[in-house]
Every structure is written in structure tokens, then in C-alpha cells.
Write a protein that holds these residues in place. Structure first.
Motif, short mmCIF file in Angstrom:
data_model
loop_
_atom_site.label_atom_id
_atom_site.label_comp_id
_atom_site.label_asym_id
_atom_site.label_seq_id
_atom_site.Cartn_x
_atom_site.Cartn_y
_atom_site.Cartn_z
N VAL A 164 -7.66 -75.42 55.57
CA VAL A 164 -7.12 -74.60 56.66
C VAL A 164 -6.22 -75.53 57.49
CG1 VAL A 164 -7.61 -73.30 58.76
CG2 VAL A 164 -9.13 -73.08 56.80
N VAL A 165 -4.95 -75.15 57.64
CA VAL A 165 -4.00 -75.95 58.42
C VAL A 165 -3.36 -75.06 59.47
CG1 VAL A 165 -1.95 -77.40 58.36
CG2 VAL A 165 -3.54 -77.43 56.44
N ASN A 166 -3.55 -75.42 60.74
CA ASN A 166 -2.92 -74.73 61.87
C ASN A 166 -1.96 -75.71 62.54
OD1 ASN A 166 -4.64 -72.52 61.43
ND2 ASN A 166 -6.22 -73.42 62.71
N ASP A 167 -1.34 -75.27 63.63
CA ASP A 167 -0.46 -76.16 64.39
C ASP A 167 -1.23 -77.27 65.08
OD1 ASP A 167 1.78 -74.75 63.64
OD2 ASP A 167 1.77 -73.48 65.43
N SER A 168 -2.50 -77.01 65.45
CA SER A 168 -3.25 -77.97 66.24
C SER A 168 -4.36 -78.69 65.48
CB SER A 168 -3.86 -77.29 67.46
OG SER A 168 -4.75 -76.28 67.04
N ASP A 169 -4.77 -78.19 64.30
CA ASP A 169 -5.84 -78.86 63.56
C ASP A 169 -5.79 -78.51 62.08
OD1 ASP A 169 -7.10 -76.29 63.25
OD2 ASP A 169 -8.14 -76.57 65.13
N ALA A 170 -6.56 -79.26 61.31
CA ALA A 170 -6.68 -79.05 59.87
C ALA A 170 -8.14 -79.27 59.48
CB ALA A 170 -5.77 -79.99 59.10
N TYR A 208 -2.07 -92.09 51.73
CA TYR A 208 -0.79 -91.41 51.66
C TYR A 208 -1.02 -89.91 51.74
CZ TYR A 208 4.04 -90.56 50.47
OH TYR A 208 5.35 -90.18 50.53
N GLN A 209 -0.35 -89.25 52.67
CA GLN A 209 -0.38 -87.80 52.83
C GLN A 209 0.74 -87.23 51.97
OE1 GLN A 209 -2.57 -86.16 55.12
NE2 GLN A 209 -1.91 -84.25 54.18
N PHE A 210 0.41 -86.58 50.86
CA PHE A 210 1.42 -86.08 49.93
C PHE A 210 2.17 -84.87 50.48
CE2 PHE A 210 -1.72 -88.23 47.27
CZ PHE A 210 -0.90 -89.15 46.66
N ASP A 211 1.43 -83.94 51.05
CA ASP A 211 1.99 -82.76 51.70
C ASP A 211 0.99 -82.32 52.76
OD1 ASP A 211 -0.05 -81.44 50.31
OD2 ASP A 211 1.28 -80.47 48.90
N GLY A 231 -7.69 -83.25 64.14
CA GLY A 231 -6.88 -82.73 65.23
C GLY A 231 -5.44 -83.19 65.07
N LEU A 232 -4.52 -82.26 65.02
CA LEU A 232 -3.11 -82.59 64.85
C LEU A 232 -2.42 -82.58 66.21
CD1 LEU A 232 -2.39 -80.35 61.74
CD2 LEU A 232 -2.94 -82.78 61.77
N SER A 233 -1.59 -83.58 66.45
CA SER A 233 -0.87 -83.67 67.72
C SER A 233 0.57 -84.07 67.47
CB SER A 233 -1.56 -84.68 68.65
OG SER A 233 -1.48 -85.98 68.09
N ASP A 234 1.38 -84.04 68.53
CA ASP A 234 2.79 -84.42 68.40
C ASP A 234 2.98 -85.93 68.29
OD1 ASP A 234 3.59 -81.80 68.47
OD2 ASP A 234 3.86 -81.78 70.65
N ASN A 235 2.00 -86.70 68.77
CA ASN A 235 2.14 -88.15 68.63
C ASN A 235 1.53 -88.59 67.31
OD1 ASN A 235 -0.63 -88.35 68.98
ND2 ASN A 235 -0.48 -88.88 71.13
N ARG A 236 1.48 -89.86 67.06
CA ARG A 236 1.06 -90.39 65.76
C ARG A 236 -0.46 -90.51 65.62
NH1 ARG A 236 5.79 -93.26 63.40
NH2 ARG A 236 4.28 -94.35 62.12
N TRP A 237 -1.22 -90.40 66.71
CA TRP A 237 -2.67 -90.53 66.68
C TRP A 237 -3.32 -89.17 66.55
CZ3 TRP A 237 -5.01 -95.16 66.37
CH2 TRP A 237 -4.27 -96.28 66.72
#
Length: 178
Positions: free
Chosen positions: A102-108, A66-69, A139-145
Motif C-alpha cells: 500500500v503506497v499513499n502520499d504520506s506512508d507505505a 536500492y529502491q527500484f520503484d 512514513g514518507l516525507s518531502d525531505n530525505r529522512w
């Protein structure tokens, strides 16, 4: 009675916190390996087909969490480990707590700590505790993967094995599905 009250308070706090921060569940998986020096490698033999560095284990993990925030996540995991050099197989089951520092738009970038039990399918060594601490990038993306690259230190407490510990550092890749 105190334990029941403490547990109820903790569950209420987690529920309240997760409701206000728009948390969500996730599924994760990874495959890692440890590397070591090949004892059969010969430096001065021109016909040597052996590499200097070789894989020493394969570590497979899967879990739900679970991702809390955007900073905190927790998961429950199970895995399978095979160490080639020692012919040791184990099944670690553990809980993890991850902090994205560290959290950016594209990665954490994250650090993660884990603790649990390690079960042995054979009678050669006993069951023991399992510890892990690591660092990685999600790697953070707009889709779920989302892809994961990580480096972890593992400690498996095994009575009767060397100093009672099987320590290793692994390099791995994985995914997170939200």
C-alpha cells in the motif's frame, strides 16, 4: 558459461529496470526489542516493583539498498543482537527484499523477507543461518529522512541450542535516508 550469461542478463535487467523507473539508493537503520513475561513478577504482592512484561533482547540493524520503484526495494544489512535471557550475542549479515503493498502520499505499508548468515563471536554456539519476515509502515516525507515502525519474526539457526532454533518476534523503530 551459463552462470556467467545468467548473471550478465540479470544485471542488465536490473540496470535497465532501475534506469526507466527512477530508482535510488538508500541507507537504513533500526533498533528493535523482543518482549517476554517477567518470571520474577508476583501478582498478589503489593510491593512488587517488577513489571509483568519486560524486554528480552536488543536488535540493532543497518544497511544499504536500492529502491527500484515505488513498490520494490532490496538491501544488504548487518546487525548486532543480544538476547538477555540466554546471554547470546550474534552478528547477522543478510539480504532483504521489500514490497510496498500500500503506497499513499504520506506512508507505505510493506512486507519484507530476509535471509543470510549469523555469526557468533563466542565458541559457545556455532554460526548458523538467519531468517526474518516482517511487516511495517514507512512514513514518507518531502525531505530525505523517513521513519519506520515494524514488527518482525526472526529465526536464528543455532546448532546445540534447544531445538536448533532461536525464534523471536520483535517490535522496532528505524529510519530510511534517501
Amino acid at each position: 558459461m551459463k552462470n556467467l550469461l545468467l548473471t550478465a542478463t540479470l544485471l542488465f535487467a536490473i540496470h535497465t529496470f532501475s534506469q526507466t523507473q527512477k530508482g535510488h539508493p538508500f541507507f537504513t537503520g533500526s533498533i528493535s526489542t523482543t518482549f517476554g513475561i517477567n518470571q520474577d513478577h508476583e501478582w498478589f504482592d503489593g510491593n512488587d516493583d517488577e513489571t509483568f512484561i519486560e524486554p528480552k533482547s536488543v536488535l540493532i540493524r543497518t544497511g544499504i539498498g536500492y529502491q527500484f520503484d515505488k513498490r520494490w526495494a532490496s538491501s544488504v544489512n548487518i546487525g548486532y543482537d543480544h538476547h538477555f535471557s540466554y546471554a547470546i550475542n550474534s552478528i547477522p549479515m543478510y539480504g532483504s527484499l521489500r514490497y510496498n503493498f500500500v503506497v499513499n502520499d504520506s506512508d507505505a505499508w510493506f512486507i519484507e523477507g530476509s535471509y543470510g548468515q549469523m555469526f557468533r563471536p563466542s565458541k559457545r554456539f556455532s554460526n548458523g543461518n538467519y531468517y526474518k519476515v516482517g511487516i511495517g509502515i514507512l512514513g514518507l516525507s518531502d525531505n530525505r529522512w523517513n521513519g519506520i515502525v515494524r514488527i518482525d519474526f526472526h529465526r536464528k539457526k543455532i546448532a546445540g541450542f534447544r531445538n536448533g532454533n532461536l525464534d523471536s518476534v520483535s517490535l522496532g523503530i528505524g529510519f530510511s535516508f534517501f
